[in-house]
Design a protein around this motif. Sequence first.
Motif, PDB file in Angstrom:
ATOM      1  N   LEU A  52     -69.128 -34.574  17.697  1.00 13.92           N
ATOM      2  CA  LEU A  52     -69.783 -35.435  18.672  1.00 13.92           C
ATOM      3  C   LEU A  52     -71.217 -34.996  18.957  1.00 13.92           C
ATOM      4  CD1 LEU A  52     -66.896 -35.953  21.260  1.00 13.92           C
ATOM      5  CD2 LEU A  52     -67.759 -37.618  19.608  1.00 13.92           C
ATOM      6  N   THR A  53     -71.515 -33.718  18.749  1.00  8.95           N
ATOM      7  CA  THR A  53     -72.867 -33.208  19.028  1.00  8.95           C
ATOM      8  C   THR A  53     -73.847 -33.481  17.895  1.00  8.95           C
ATOM      9  OG1 THR A  53     -72.426 -30.997  18.106  1.00  8.95           O
ATOM     10  CG2 THR A  53     -71.887 -31.351  20.433  1.00  8.95           C
ATOM     11  N   VAL A  54     -73.344 -33.783  16.715  1.00  8.45           N
ATOM     12  CA  VAL A  54     -74.237 -33.942  15.558  1.00  8.45           C
ATOM     13  C   VAL A  54     -74.284 -35.372  15.023  1.00  8.45           C
ATOM     14  CG1 VAL A  54     -73.921 -31.542  14.853  1.00  8.45           C
ATOM     15  CG2 VAL A  54     -72.409 -33.301  13.912  1.00  8.45           C
ATOM     16  N   ALA A  55     -73.396 -36.241  15.488  1.00 13.63           N
ATOM     17  CA  ALA A  55     -73.316 -37.596  14.947  1.00 13.63           C
ATOM     18  C   ALA A  55     -74.012 -38.609  15.848  1.00 13.63           C
ATOM     19  CB  ALA A  55     -71.857 -37.999  14.745  1.00 13.63           C
ATOM     20  N   ALA A  56     -74.620 -39.615  15.245  1.00 17.93           N
ATOM     21  CA  ALA A  56     -75.253 -40.703  15.988  1.00 17.93           C
ATOM     22  C   ALA A  56     -74.190 -41.659  16.515  1.00 17.93           C
ATOM     23  CB  ALA A  56     -76.227 -41.457  15.081  1.00 17.93           C
ATOM     24  N   THR A  57     -74.566 -42.471  17.524  1.00 17.68           N
ATOM     25  CA  THR A  57     -73.609 -43.383  18.159  1.00 17.68           C
ATOM     26  C   THR A  57     -72.915 -44.321  17.167  1.00 17.68           C
ATOM     27  OG1 THR A  57     -74.775 -43.315  20.274  1.00 17.68           O
ATOM     28  CG2 THR A  57     -73.342 -45.207  19.889  1.00 17.68           C
ATOM     29  N   PRO A  58     -73.644 -44.996  16.257  1.00 22.15           N
ATOM     30  CA  PRO A  58     -72.954 -45.876  15.300  1.00 22.15           C
ATOM     31  C   PRO A  58     -71.956 -45.126  14.420  1.00 22.15           C
ATOM     32  CG  PRO A  58     -75.299 -46.350  15.321  1.00 22.15           C
ATOM     33  CD  PRO A  58     -75.101 -45.088  16.103  1.00 22.15           C
ATOM     34  N   VAL A  59     -72.295 -43.887  14.088  1.00 21.16           N
ATOM     35  CA  VAL A  59     -71.394 -43.068  13.271  1.00 21.16           C
ATOM     36  C   VAL A  59     -70.123 -42.755  14.051  1.00 21.16           C
ATOM     37  CG1 VAL A  59     -71.092 -40.854  12.077  1.00 21.16           C
ATOM     38  CG2 VAL A  59     -73.280 -42.075  11.934  1.00 21.16           C
ATOM     39  N   PHE A 105     -68.852 -44.504  16.570  1.00 14.98           N
ATOM     40  CA  PHE A 105     -68.078 -45.748  16.645  1.00 14.98           C
ATOM     41  C   PHE A 105     -67.287 -45.973  15.354  1.00 14.98           C
ATOM     42  CE2 PHE A 105     -70.617 -47.819  20.202  1.00 14.98           C
ATOM     43  CZ  PHE A 105     -69.508 -48.099  20.984  1.00 14.98           C
ATOM     44  N   THR A 106     -67.950 -45.785  14.226  1.00 10.53           N
ATOM     45  CA  THR A 106     -67.313 -46.028  12.928  1.00 10.53           C
ATOM     46  C   THR A 106     -66.165 -45.061  12.679  1.00 10.53           C
ATOM     47  OG1 THR A 106     -69.418 -46.839  12.026  1.00 10.53           O
ATOM     48  CG2 THR A 106     -67.711 -46.231  10.445  1.00 10.53           C
ATOM     49  N   VAL A 107     -66.406 -43.785  12.941  1.00 10.53           N
ATOM     50  CA  VAL A 107     -65.374 -42.770  12.712  1.00 10.53           C
ATOM     51  C   VAL A 107     -64.183 -42.989  13.643  1.00 10.53           C
ATOM     52  CG1 VAL A 107     -64.839 -40.307  12.864  1.00 10.53           C
ATOM     53  CG2 VAL A 107     -66.979 -41.053  11.814  1.00 10.53           C
ATOM     54  N   VAL A 108     -64.462 -43.236  14.916  1.00  7.99           N
ATOM     55  CA  VAL A 108     -63.395 -43.459  15.893  1.00  7.99           C
ATOM     56  C   VAL A 108     -62.570 -44.692  15.509  1.00  7.99           C
ATOM     57  CG1 VAL A 108     -62.883 -44.129  18.269  1.00  7.99           C
ATOM     58  CG2 VAL A 108     -64.506 -42.289  17.821  1.00  7.99           C
ATOM     59  N   GLY A 109     -63.235 -45.786  15.190  1.00  9.62           N
ATOM     60  CA  GLY A 109     -62.525 -47.003  14.806  1.00  9.62           C
ATOM     61  C   GLY A 109     -61.692 -46.812  13.557  1.00  9.62           C
ATOM     62  N   ALA A 110     -62.260 -46.156  12.542  1.00  6.04           N
ATOM     63  CA  ALA A 110     -61.535 -45.930  11.290  1.00  6.04           C
ATOM     64  C   ALA A 110     -60.326 -45.015  11.495  1.00  6.04           C
ATOM     65  CB  ALA A 110     -62.482 -45.340  10.245  1.00  6.04           C
ATOM     66  N   LEU A 111     -60.521 -43.950  12.262  1.00  6.86           N
ATOM     67  CA  LEU A 111     -59.409 -43.029  12.521  1.00  6.86           C
ATOM     68  C   LEU A 111     -58.298 -43.707  13.311  1.00  6.86           C
ATOM     69  CD1 LEU A 111     -61.182 -39.636  13.369  1.00  6.86           C
ATOM     70  CD2 LEU A 111     -59.759 -40.139  11.393  1.00  6.86           C
ATOM     71  N   LEU A 112     -58.680 -44.512  14.292  1.00  6.28           N
ATOM     72  CA  LEU A 112     -57.680 -45.222  15.079  1.00  6.28           C
ATOM     73  C   LEU A 112     -56.864 -46.168  14.197  1.00  6.28           C
ATOM     74  CD1 LEU A 112     -59.649 -46.112  18.329  1.00  6.28           C
ATOM     75  CD2 LEU A 112     -57.584 -44.725  18.205  1.00  6.28           C
ATOM     76  N   LEU A 113     -57.543 -46.945  13.364  1.00  7.81           N
ATOM     77  CA  LEU A 113     -56.838 -47.883  12.502  1.00  7.81           C
ATOM     78  C   LEU A 113     -55.948 -47.158  11.505  1.00  7.81           C
ATOM     79  CD1 LEU A 113     -59.592 -50.576  11.827  1.00  7.81           C
ATOM     80  CD2 LEU A 113     -57.523 -50.836  13.202  1.00  7.81           C
ATOM     81  N   ALA A 114     -56.454 -46.056  10.942  1.00  5.80           N
ATOM     82  CA  ALA A 114     -55.660 -45.289   9.979  1.00  5.80           C
ATOM     83  C   ALA A 114     -54.421 -44.694  10.637  1.00  5.80           C
ATOM     84  CB  ALA A 114     -56.519 -44.183   9.366  1.00  5.80           C
ATOM     85  N   ALA A 115     -54.606 -44.134  11.818  1.00  2.34           N
ATOM     86  CA  ALA A 115     -53.479 -43.519  12.522  1.00  2.34           C
ATOM     87  C   ALA A 115     -52.457 -44.565  12.947  1.00  2.34           C
ATOM     88  CB  ALA A 115     -53.982 -42.752  13.743  1.00  2.34           C
ATOM     89  N   LEU A 116     -52.954 -45.691  13.432  1.00  2.00           N
ATOM     90  CA  LEU A 116     -52.048 -46.770  13.842  1.00  2.00           C
ATOM     91  C   LEU A 116     -51.282 -47.321  12.643  1.00  2.00           C
ATOM     92  CD1 LEU A 116     -54.439 -48.607  16.320  1.00  2.00           C
ATOM     93  CD2 LEU A 116     -52.306 -47.476  16.930  1.00  2.00           C
ATOM     94  N   GLY A 117     -51.979 -47.482  11.522  1.00  2.06           N
ATOM     95  CA  GLY A 117     -51.319 -47.972  10.319  1.00  2.06           C
ATOM     96  C   GLY A 117     -50.263 -47.010   9.814  1.00  2.06           C
ATOM     97  N   LEU A 118     -50.579 -45.709   9.856  1.00  2.00           N
ATOM     98  CA  LEU A 118     -49.631 -44.705   9.391  1.00  2.00           C
ATOM     99  C   LEU A 118     -48.389 -44.652  10.258  1.00  2.00           C
ATOM    100  CD1 LEU A 118     -49.113 -42.430   7.367  1.00  2.00           C
ATOM    101  CD2 LEU A 118     -50.282 -40.862   8.926  1.00  2.00           C
ATOM    102  N   SER A 119     -48.594 -44.713  11.578  1.00  3.74           N
ATOM    103  CA  SER A 119     -47.446 -44.615  12.482  1.00  3.74           C
ATOM    104  C   SER A 119     -46.641 -45.910  12.546  1.00  3.74           C
ATOM    105  CB  SER A 119     -47.916 -44.256  13.898  1.00  3.74           C
ATOM    106  OG  SER A 119     -48.755 -45.262  14.419  1.00  3.74           O
TER     107      SER A 119
END
Length: 246
Positions: free
Chosen positions: A87-94, A96-110
């Motif tokens: 969180l200290t090294v990434a820009a806001t759009p990054v 958003f993208t990482v959080v959204g992708a991780l959420l979708l991946a985790a939700l899909g897996l579970s």
Amino acid sequence: MVLAAIFGIVFLGACIQRVSGMGLGLVAAPILAITLGPVEGILVSNVLAVINASMTTAVRRHDVDWRQFAVISSVLVVGAVPAAWLLTVAATPVIFTVVGALLLAALGLSTFGQSRTPSTRTKIAPLIAGVAAGFMNTLAAVSAPALTVYAQATRWDQRSFSATLQPIFLVAGIISVLVKVLGGAANLDHTDVWVWPTGIAGMICGILIGSFLSTRVSTGIARKFALLVATAGAAVVLARGIIGLI
């Protein structure tokens, strides 16, 4: 409108969590990330999750598997630290993208991996689940999917699992807040003071309604609804991140 949205989404998440054992982070985190920003929104979600989990733990403490709780919680910080650093090294759009992708991946897996998750009883399994949960909770305020996969792999009884999630959420939330605030990754200096009474009011109402519904609505239906709302929110977060990168 923002406060009304916070009340509504926290109410819905707390209600679903009281019925199914999970829901506040899944439902509220994506919406709060959009409403308040990815860093502040997730931190607010972490704080609200701590309050919610403390109340729900008190209600469901007799069903908690305290041994499983101790093992999983012992390694949450191992995943939380690298997430806070990111969180200290990434820009806001990054973010958003990482959080959204991780959420979708985790939700899909579970969700879709439920019937395909192989059975395991290895001692390292709860440790892996704890590290993954700590990382996801710090970055996206969502630790339930990683723990759900572990529960499916170990054939953990649903009643005990959903109750044990509560103190794990409590510890995970505290760790996430501490590593981000102390590490300078996030703060609440600019958070509107009315966010807290609004969120807590929504939470209390959600727990009360959820307690009423818990004997009338099946856990499966509540969980499916939570996943549906969470998927929609995660998709919006991902879209915002991609648009920002473009």
